[in-house]
Design an enzyme around this catalytic site. Sequence first.
Site, PDB file in Angstrom:
ATOM      1  CE  LYS B  85      27.390  13.444 -23.137  1.00 31.46           C
ATOM      2  NZ  LYS B  85      28.600  14.604 -22.746  1.00 31.46           N
ATOM      3  CD  GLU B 107      33.866   9.020 -22.941  1.00 29.87           C
ATOM      4  OE1 GLU B 107      34.540   8.549 -23.883  1.00 29.87           O
ATOM      5  OE2 GLU B 107      33.303  10.346 -23.027  1.00 29.87           O
ATOM      6  CB  SER B 373      21.538  18.574 -21.717  1.00 27.37           C
ATOM      7  OG  SER B 373      21.322  17.660 -20.696  1.00 27.37           O
TER       8      SER B 373
END
Lengths: 259, 391
Positions: B85, B107, B373
């Site tokens: 991210k 968010e 991830s």
Amino acid sequence: MNRIEKLFRKLRTQHKKAFIPYIMAGDPSLERTKEIVLMFEECGADIVELGVPFTDPLADGPTIQRAAERALKSGATLKKVISCVKDLRQKTKIPLVLMTYYNPVFKYGEEKFIADAKEAGVDGVIIPDLPPDEAAGFMRLAKNAAVASIFLLAPTSTEGRIKRVASASTGFIYYVSVTGITGAQLLLDGSIEKTINNIRRVTDKPVAVGFGVSTPDEAEAVAGVSDGVIIGSAIVKKAQGNLNGEFRDFLLKLRGAIK
Amino acid sequence: MKKGYFGQYGGRFVPETLMPALIELEEAYLKYRRDKDFQKELAHLQKTYIGRPTALYFAKRFTEYLGGAKIYLKREDLAHTGAHKINNALGQALLAKRIGKKRIIAETGAGQHGVAAATGAALVGLECDIYMGTIDMKRQALNVFRMRLLGARVLEVAVGSQTLKDAINAALRDWTTNVRTTHYVLGTVFGPHPFPSMVRDFQSIIGKEAKKQILRAEGRLPDYLVACVGGGSNAMGLFHEFLGDDIKMIGVEAGGKGIETGEHAARFAGGSVGVFQGCKTYLLQDEDGNVLGTHSVSAGLDYASIGPEHPYLRDIKRVQYTYATDDEALAAFELLSRKEGIIPALESAHAVAEAVKLAPKLSGDKIIIVNLSGRGDKDVQYVAGLKGIEL
């Protein structure tokens, strides 16, 4: 010319402004919605805006979000709201506008939606998450059926956006008076008049103002610079109680203020 | 293809208030994408701050245990803040600063994007508010505290699903209200144009590195790429660079308690085309177009919709989509921990679960790259709870 255009033409010649109350259809039942619409008319409304409940109303503040939740709980759907309009047409000719998010319309099918809405007696449609940029197909269908496709302008709209939206909108242009969501605090600092003047420079289509208008004083101020005033959250809040008392008085006060 | 579209998917379905900001963002993004100073600054921070390139690791014991294709892990869990991210959050934070915004909002579901956005804000000096659903705040309590440590405010979203979906609604409402001063750092390849393309581009460094790394390690391209798909940003990040190559790609959605139970987030297995939160894409919805509730053990995959480029890649049969259930993901979570000493995020564990199914069916000369991830530290407490252990 559809009923909405005729109405604004008439109001203009009489130097009057449109009172456009909003209610969420199906909150808490469609039977109650019908009573409320008839009361709107009795209290002098010019157009009625009927909200269609959706699970994710991203342009709405807490009052209308909660109304949508109650309406969904009662089983209201786009299909049922359209048949509610059909029932109402037995009793009233007041112009009715649906305010719905796009996904219920997309799922219903744009073509079928316009056909069914037209047949039921819907005069116009407002879809807050469908800007004209994405609405080519919808606009063509609405135009062919003489159903008004009402688009929105906002305080953030640039000159280019004003031109685009003004040319796409039929019936009237919906000016969102706050940078924000429905039910937000209105700021009466002259900026609404300024933007409406900018809109008037590119179009002579009627401009109605909504989002954040909650008191008769605010309604009066906004009516002074526009062609009509839309009141949603404040009415939805008051519609929770007895319809014949405070609610009715509130509608009459709003009507009196919008001139 | 129409601008902002991937086949029939994508677009810009937002209230008028946001349209000027999206147009401005698109222009700024196109400008800075080619701006040498911006790219230089981003590349420098990717290296010295995020710690890129992340390793491509050959999981030897895991491969031997499964007895089939060789499995490589792209170690996004080793990136600063512990997940991919940050690649996007840092890029967007830099962009927000350049276009003169004072504040960013984001968010978050699992909290990884919230942590990444809060980190980006701290790094470049912006105010930061993060929207997070009540349920997610409970199951990802560690990340809530991390965001606060980083100087962000975490705003609880107690309406609707109380998960990622309503956190996005809340962030969009905030953005609509504060658009003049605020940039919305959307965390995945979702929402109105230009977010799906912009976020993909910031994430595409994953695939660019992986391609170089596998060529160095094996002298050839892999046979399969596997990634989990919530909104779909880690998958797009890995896949994008390889789209022109003759390689199979698999996206893994959250199968929750099983498709037949209705408690899942497998948009392709149980959804249909709709328009949601700014774009046309696949969506879990009822026959009236209302959005259905979802379930996944992993907060980051617990979402009713999917980034619009994914259904396009599925339609043209470029990427195949499947799902892993909660139980399969939890088993993979433990298996990878024991065989490799790597605790994957529950989201990434869905991709690992697919490798567990796929590898034994393939011969030993085949190569799979699994996008790991994120790391699983944030999930340890929650998984302990599922096992009835109180920490």
